[in-house]
Write a protein that holds these residues in place. Structure first.
Motif, PDB file in Angstrom:
ATOM      1  N   PHE A 181      29.560  21.273  48.785  1.00  0.00           N
ATOM      2  CA  PHE A 181      30.998  21.376  49.000  1.00  0.00           C
ATOM      3  C   PHE A 181      31.370  22.816  49.312  1.00  0.00           C
ATOM      4  CE2 PHE A 181      31.865  23.526  45.008  1.00  0.00           C
ATOM      5  CZ  PHE A 181      30.901  23.035  44.144  1.00  0.00           C
ATOM      6  N   THR A 182      32.515  22.985  49.900  1.00  0.00           N
ATOM      7  CA  THR A 182      33.080  24.316  50.147  1.00  0.00           C
ATOM      8  C   THR A 182      34.395  24.394  49.389  1.00  0.00           C
ATOM      9  OG1 THR A 182      32.140  24.257  52.356  1.00  0.00           O
ATOM     10  CG2 THR A 182      33.800  25.944  51.925  1.00  0.00           C
ATOM     11  N   ILE A 183      34.599  25.505  48.698  1.00  0.00           N
ATOM     12  CA  ILE A 183      35.801  25.623  47.880  1.00  0.00           C
ATOM     13  C   ILE A 183      36.408  27.006  48.045  1.00  0.00           C
ATOM     14  CG2 ILE A 183      34.412  26.231  45.850  1.00  0.00           C
ATOM     15  CD1 ILE A 183      36.553  24.893  44.132  1.00  0.00           C
ATOM     16  N   THR A 184      37.720  27.045  48.114  1.00  0.00           N
ATOM     17  CA  THR A 184      38.439  28.318  48.273  1.00  0.00           C
ATOM     18  C   THR A 184      39.135  28.657  46.962  1.00  0.00           C
ATOM     19  OG1 THR A 184      38.875  27.671  50.546  1.00  0.00           O
ATOM     20  CG2 THR A 184      40.106  29.556  49.693  1.00  0.00           C
ATOM     21  N   SER A 185      38.919  29.882  46.495  1.00  0.00           N
ATOM     22  CA  SER A 185      39.481  30.264  45.207  1.00  0.00           C
ATOM     23  C   SER A 185      40.976  30.544  45.325  1.00  0.00           C
ATOM     24  CB  SER A 185      38.783  31.512  44.664  1.00  0.00           C
ATOM     25  OG  SER A 185      39.264  32.654  45.358  1.00  0.00           O
ATOM     26  N   GLU A 241      39.074  33.583  48.345  1.00  0.00           N
ATOM     27  CA  GLU A 241      37.641  33.699  48.614  1.00  0.00           C
ATOM     28  C   GLU A 241      37.049  32.310  48.814  1.00  0.00           C
ATOM     29  OE1 GLU A 241      35.890  35.868  45.338  1.00  0.00           O
ATOM     30  OE2 GLU A 241      33.918  35.171  46.005  1.00  0.00           O
ATOM     31  N   THR A 242      36.065  32.158  49.678  1.00  0.00           N
ATOM     32  CA  THR A 242      35.447  30.855  49.932  1.00  0.00           C
ATOM     33  C   THR A 242      33.974  30.866  49.592  1.00  0.00           C
ATOM     34  OG1 THR A 242      36.989  30.583  51.745  1.00  0.00           O
ATOM     35  CG2 THR A 242      35.175  29.014  51.626  1.00  0.00           C
ATOM     36  N   VAL A 271      36.145  24.420  38.991  1.00  0.00           N
ATOM     37  CA  VAL A 271      36.867  23.549  39.920  1.00  0.00           C
ATOM     38  C   VAL A 271      38.095  22.995  39.203  1.00  0.00           C
ATOM     39  CG1 VAL A 271      36.737  21.529  41.397  1.00  0.00           C
ATOM     40  CG2 VAL A 271      34.696  22.913  41.027  1.00  0.00           C
ATOM     41  N   ASP A 272      39.254  23.377  39.721  1.00  0.00           N
ATOM     42  CA  ASP A 272      40.508  22.969  39.095  1.00  0.00           C
ATOM     43  C   ASP A 272      40.884  21.582  39.599  1.00  0.00           C
ATOM     44  OD1 ASP A 272      43.929  24.214  39.125  1.00  0.00           O
ATOM     45  OD2 ASP A 272      42.829  23.024  37.661  1.00  0.00           O
ATOM     46  N   TYR A 273      40.915  20.616  38.693  1.00  0.00           N
ATOM     47  CA  TYR A 273      41.105  19.212  39.071  1.00  0.00           C
ATOM     48  C   TYR A 273      42.568  18.817  38.951  1.00  0.00           C
ATOM     49  CZ  TYR A 273      40.569  14.114  38.780  1.00  0.00           C
ATOM     50  OH  TYR A 273      40.662  12.768  38.972  1.00  0.00           O
ATOM     51  N   VAL A 274      43.134  18.338  40.020  1.00  0.00           N
ATOM     52  CA  VAL A 274      44.542  17.914  40.108  1.00  0.00           C
ATOM     53  C   VAL A 274      45.465  18.705  39.202  1.00  0.00           C
ATOM     54  CG1 VAL A 274      44.073  15.620  40.993  1.00  0.00           C
ATOM     55  CG2 VAL A 274      44.273  15.906  38.564  1.00  0.00           C
ATOM     56  N   ASP A 275      45.776  19.903  39.630  1.00  0.00           N
ATOM     57  CA  ASP A 275      46.554  20.806  38.818  1.00  0.00           C
ATOM     58  C   ASP A 275      47.624  21.463  39.665  1.00  0.00           C
ATOM     59  OD1 ASP A 275      45.354  23.059  36.212  1.00  0.00           O
ATOM     60  OD2 ASP A 275      47.299  22.106  36.545  1.00  0.00           O
ATOM     61  N   TYR A 280      35.477  34.473  36.484  1.00  0.00           N
ATOM     62  CA  TYR A 280      34.588  33.850  37.468  1.00  0.00           C
ATOM     63  C   TYR A 280      35.412  33.057  38.479  1.00  0.00           C
ATOM     64  CZ  TYR A 280      34.912  29.830  34.225  1.00  0.00           C
ATOM     65  OH  TYR A 280      35.351  28.841  33.392  1.00  0.00           O
ATOM     66  N   PHE A 281      34.709  32.611  39.518  1.00  0.00           N
ATOM     67  CA  PHE A 281      35.330  31.944  40.659  1.00  0.00           C
ATOM     68  C   PHE A 281      36.050  30.664  40.229  1.00  0.00           C
ATOM     69  CE2 PHE A 281      35.322  31.337  45.281  1.00  0.00           C
ATOM     70  CZ  PHE A 281      35.658  29.999  45.374  1.00  0.00           C
ATOM     71  N   ASN A 282      37.296  30.533  40.621  1.00  0.00           N
ATOM     72  CA  ASN A 282      38.063  29.328  40.297  1.00  0.00           C
ATOM     73  C   ASN A 282      38.896  28.902  41.498  1.00  0.00           C
ATOM     74  OD1 ASN A 282      38.176  28.057  37.517  1.00  0.00           O
ATOM     75  ND2 ASN A 282      38.069  30.234  37.019  1.00  0.00           N
ATOM     76  N   GLY A 283      38.799  27.640  41.868  1.00  0.00           N
ATOM     77  CA  GLY A 283      39.616  27.172  42.987  1.00  0.00           C
ATOM     78  C   GLY A 283      40.017  25.720  42.795  1.00  0.00           C
ATOM     79  N   PRO A 284      41.063  25.279  43.482  1.00  0.00           N
ATOM     80  CA  PRO A 284      41.505  23.884  43.341  1.00  0.00           C
ATOM     81  C   PRO A 284      40.611  22.932  44.122  1.00  0.00           C
ATOM     82  CG  PRO A 284      42.873  25.021  44.934  1.00  0.00           C
ATOM     83  CD  PRO A 284      41.900  26.033  44.448  1.00  0.00           C
TER      84      PRO A 284
END
Lengths: 160, 193, 689
Positions: free
Chosen positions: B60-64, B68-69, B116-120, B136-140
């Motif tokens: 997966f690809t995630i953007t913080s 940041e990606t 990984v921020d889940y439905v927030d 640390y890295f956190n993104g939706p």
């Protein structure tokens, strides 16, 4: 700056802030406006619960988010699009009418049309069978003359 | 006594063409029924299969939140800890300090933490990150795609990804010391010939 | 000790059910009546044994025997005795046991009297009905058993639920139970599940008769329909009431403002009701005209399978819903059983198609036969739409990988027009004669109601000025009601010509033709229920405002003033936050409303309980919403105006009344014969039915 000008500047600042907050208070989205949009959305987390009635803290956060977005001037479409982007399509109460989901609208129409078609065909075949069936195919023949039968049927119809 | 399996009765003359029509509609009906059963069976299998906890970790690809990606497959060669959380989730708050402390401890050894921020909601998520001083890295999880791929069932869940990109299990529920330390040591110790 | 007796009784009941299934099939196959008698006795015996089981579970719940895992699950010290009793069906295992018990009761009731006619149907009837009973009882015994206990593995925090002691485990008996889900702690608990289950199990009876008829070749005659007719009505009325009570319950505890949300589990109940109603009508045509035989059998097969399907959805989580029980091992078992029974039934139907040769006679396209066919098309179309909407999320996920939700907007738009057509047909069809309806006579009969309803809808629309589509809806309802009323008036007038006064005429009219006039009353009830749906869809108004103490909100002609707030501990472990508000209409005080917010401390679950002021025209429905902090400074209130909803509840009663009239036994009176050459059949005995 000298004292009076400072005071004046401060007063002006306070006054402008006050009017801004007044204006914002007037424009601040009502619960009804938030609900109108929340009604069309489902809670992303709770099973099958519309967003306007969901009781959880998360849902309260989402409704607050909608309110903020409305306050910033977002339109309903923008809010809904944001929700779909963030949480996926299942957050919409009514699926988008594109691609595969269009089937959910097309199939019922097809089914009704098909049903009516079959029904008409069946009725027609019954009508045909009626016309071509031999008159002697009866299980039990009452030994009453047909005129009397007709008379009796008419009277029965009138009673009931 | 009528047999259970009778031959079809003689059909009257005018219904000679009926067998064909019947056969087609029979086929259609049974096809539909079996298709439906297959769909329900598939659904049942889906519901009863748990989280993805082995094999290659779904990419997966995630953007913080900072912009940041990261792409998971780019992190091959490093141990990756994927933690699903949400600001409205009380057990997540229990494990948050422990996660951050463990991250700081193993940071230099090249271990990557992805939150990984889940439905927030963004506001509450950022507040949560600030409250626990998470670095640390956190993104939706946009569109809940990542959680869907991992068949994540409910926050918090933590997935362990080894250096070669394979999943080494999942922790369902909040982590408590020394669980995570032990698991990371295990993953760091892995050697590939 | 008691639990052991209960478990033994349960197992005996299961063995009896299996025995009855096998032995009746053997007796039917071999045509040896003594086996069938034995199966019959075994069937009757299952009832006392399952009853013992049920009574012991209920008693354990009542006295709070926490050695049983089920009691821990659904009962607690804080619950009232009433709730503890109804907790029997509050959780998975108890409710399946309840289902099985009701099923066995139904079969025993059918078999109680000595069968003189239709003896040939009995063997396979027992087989099919008891197979279903055995299936459900088997699930209770092997998969989800209310007599299971909690065991604790020393040294770990693990708890195991099992009937027999696992190795190394010790019994675990907590001090208090979890208690029933707060949403279930409502008076509706006594009504909705039992009536719903009675409906589901009830429809197994005509299904068993149909399958038995097919297997024995007795489907050549329509006796099986006559035999099962009253049972079909019983099942139908229970399922209908179950639906209405479910709606009422949702209205009272969910705080959503409405009573029907098109949730998958709600749809799961609606679908067998739709096909069951279609079946009820279809067999009328089979009985009277010998037509639609294949169709009637198909419908009851569908109804049976859809009932099981409903249970399947509710208990496996395959389709997500607010109603779902927690996931369990029931899924695969149900899936296999539904699959096998449905496919086997259809296969049997196809194999025996030749025994269901209908007498195809249609004189005119304008006749009651055509109306019946059209009605069936509409019922099936609605069922299809509801089914599609319910299953589509699953299908979409399979095909596209993304989950979607199909909510009320879809169902309302897709089924609305179909329901409207159905209601219209319901009003007009009684005017159609069998065989051939003269269009002119139809026009004359419908003229007065048509004019009356247009006038009425026009006046109402003018004075209320609402959504255009609502005019049509109201006209439709008025038209159908007037059509039904005119049927009564015509009948009474005809009798009055013979010198009877109106009331006696009405009584005699209904007495002589119970099915017909009972049916009319049922239709009236359906229209009333429909009124509530129309009000909900088109006329509902709402508003939500944060009020400080003393402030008011307005909606329509009403205004609501926030007076006071109270906090106190309520029954069964809840904290109650109760607001006192005053309702005003057009400035005049109407009454005090007290919406509440209960918080269940143990389950950490809030519950919103509305304050409702019902009137025939509309309900005022007030909620204390928990969006913001609740206090004297600001409490958020949400007020709904739900027009016409009271008609739905009243309609439920009218439905029961109509069914009682229609189903009432005829006694020994002479009955009018429908004279139709070819259909005149000598009836055995004067009773006839």
């Amino acid at each position: 700056m000298n004292k009076p000008r400072l005071l004046l500047a401060l007063l002006a600042m306070v006054a402008s802030l006050y009017t801004v907050s007044l204006v914002q208070a007037q424009n601040y989205p009502t619960d009804d406006e938030v609900n109108a949009i929340a009604k069309k959305l489902y809670c992303p987390v709770c099973p099958n619960t519309p967003l306007d009635v969901c009781e959880t803290q998360a849902c309260a956060d989402w409704r607050a988010q909608i309110r903020d977005q409305l306050a910033e001037g977002w339109s309903e479409e923008q809010v809904m699009a944001y929700f779909v982007e963030q949480y996926g399509e299942r957050v919409l109460a009514e699926p988008e009418r594109s691609g595969f989901n269009s089937l959910i609208w097309i199939l019922p129409i097809v089914a009704v049309a098909l049903g009516l078609f079959v029904a008409v065909q069946v009725l027609r075949s019954w009508h045909r069978a009626q016309n071509t069936a031999a008159e002697s195919a009866v299980d039990f023949v009452p030994d009453v003359p047909p005129e009397t039968l007709v008379k009796i049927e008419r009277e029965l119809r009138e009673i009931a | 006594m009528a047999d259970l399996v009778t031959k079809p009765g003689e059909l009257a003359g005018q219904e000679a063409d009926v067998p064909n029509r019947f056969r087609l509609s029979t086929l259609v009906i049974f096809g539909f029924v079996f298709g439906l059963l297959a769909l329900l069976g598939w659904g049942l299998v889906q519901v009863n299969s748990g989280q993805v906890d082995s094999g290659m970790a779904p990419d997966f690809t995630i953007t913080s939140f900072e912009g940041e990606t990261i792409t998971l497959s780019d992190l091959r060669g490093q141990v990756v800890i994927i933690n699903f959380w949400a600001s409205w989730c009380p057990p997540c708050r229990e494990e948050a300090p422990y996660l951050e402390a463990t991250w700081r401890k193993y940071q230099e050894q090249g271990v990557v933490f992805i939150g990984v921020d889940y439905v927030d909601t963004e506001k509450e998520a950022l507040a949560y990150i600030e409250e626990f001083d998470i670095t640390y890295f956190n993104g939706p999880d946009l569109g809940t795609r990542i959680s869907h791929d991992y068949r994540m069932d409910g926050v918090p869940e933590t997935y362990y990804v080894a250096k070669n990109g394979e999943l080494r299990g999942v922790k369902i529920g909040p982590l408590a010391p020394p669980e995570l330390d032990e698991k990371i040591e295990e993953l760091l110790a892995e050697q590939y010939p | 000790m008691l639990a052991d007796i209960g478990l033994m009784a349960l197992v005996v009941g299961f063995i009896l059910a299996v025995y009855a299934t096998a032995v009746s099939a053997w007796g039917g196959w071999r045509q040896e009546w003594r086996w069938v008698e034995s199966a019959r006795r075994a069937t009757l015996l299952t009832v006392p044994f399952l009853t013992i089981s049920v009574v012991i579970v209920t008693y354990s719940l009542f006295v709070m025997d926490f050695s049983l895992a089920y009691v821990v699950d659904v009962s607690s010290q804080a619950m009232s005795p009433f709730l503890r009793l109804t907790a029997l069906w509050g959780g998975q295992s108890g409710s399946v046991l309840f289902w099985a018990w009701l099923m066995s009761g139904f079969v025993a009731a059918v078999l109680w009297r000595k069968w003189d006619r239709d003896r040939d149907l009995m063997p396979y009837f027992i087989t099919v009905a008891m197979l279903t009973t055995a299936f459900f009882t088997g699930i209770v015994v092997f998969i989800t058993n209310p007599f299971a206990r909690l065991w604790h593995i020393p040294g770990t925090t693990e708890l195991i639920t099992a009937v027999f002691q696992p190795t190394g485990a010790v019994p675990y008996i907590p001090q208090d139970g979890q208690g029933l889900n707060p949403l279930l702690r409502h008076f509706g608990m006594i009504g909705h599940p039992p009536t719903t289950y009675l409906g589901f199990t009830g429809f197994v009876i005509p299904y068993a008769f149909a399958i038995s008829a097919l297997l024995t070749g007795k489907s050549r005659s329509d006796e099986w329909i006559r035999t099962s007719r009253r049972w079909t009505l019983v099942a139908w009325i229970f399922l209908s009431i179950g639906l209405v009570l479910g709606g009422r319950w949702a209205y009272d505890v969910l705080g959503w403002g409405g009573f029907w949300a098109w949730d998958p589990v709600e749809n799961a109940m609606l679908m067998p009701w739709l096909t069951g109603t279609a079946f009820l009508h279809s067999v009328m045509m089979t009985e009277k005209r010998g037509m639609l035989k294949v169709w009637s059998v198909s419908l009851i097969i569908l109804t049976y399978s859809l009932s099981l399907f409903g249970t399947f959805i509710t208990r496996t989580g395959v389709i997500s819903s607010v109603h779902s029980f927690s996931k369990s091992a029931l899924g695969p078992v149900f899936f296999v059983f539904i699959g096998i029974t449905f496919v086997a039934s259809l296969w049997l139907l196809f194999k025996r198609l030749d025994t269901l040769k209908s007498e195809h006679e249609l004189e005119s396209f304008l006749s009651r036969e055509s109306a019946f066919v059209l009605q069936n098309v509409l019922f099936l179309a609605i069922t299809f739409v509801v089914f599609l909407g319910t299953v589509f999320p699953l299908l979409s996920e399979l095909v596209t990988g993304t989950k979607i939700t199909v909510g009320p907007p879809y169902f309302q738009k897709a089924t609305g027009p179909l329901f409207a057509a159905l209601v219209l047909l319901m009003g007009l069809a009684p005017l159609f004669a069998w065989r051939k309806q003269a269009a002119s006579r139809l026009g004359r009969a419908a003229l007065a109601p048509l004019v009356g309803s247009v006038v009425w809808a026009g006046i109402w629309g003018y004075t209320h000025r609402m959504h255009p589509a609502s005019y049509f809806a109201l006209w439709l309802v008025a038209f159908v009601v007037m059509l039904i009323l005119f049927e009564f008036i015509k009948g009474i007038q005809a009798r009055m010509k013979r010198g009877e006064n109106p009331l006696i005429a009405l009584a005699h009219l209904m007495g002589r033709n119970r099915r017909r006039y009972g049916g009319y009353i049922i239709h009236l009830g359906v229209v009333m229920i429909g009124l509530g749906f129309i009000g909900d869809a088109y006329f509902q108004q709402e508003t939500q405002v944060a009020l400080a103490q003393g402030e008011s909100l307005t909606l329509g002609a009403y205004s609501l003033r926030f007076d006071n707030l109270e906090m106190y501990p309520g029954s069964d472990g809840r904290e109650v936050l109760e607001a006192t508000t005053s309702l005003f209409k057009n400035g005049e005080f109407v009454r005090t409303l007290k919406p509440r917010r209960d918080f269940f401390v143990v389950q950490q679950q809030p519950m919103t309980i509305p304050a409702v002021y019902p009137t025939p025209a509309e309900d005022v429905y007030v909620l204390l919403v928990g969006w913001e902090e609740i206090g004297f400074g600001a409490s958020t209130f949400r007020m709904f105006l739900n027009p016409l909803i009271s008609w739905t509840w009243t309609g439920g009663f009218v439905l029961i009344l109509g069914t009682l009239i229609a189903a009432w036994p005829e006694g020994r009176k002479k009955r009018a014969y429908a004279l139709a050459p070819g259909r005149l059949q000598p009836q055995p005995g004067l009773g006839g039915d």
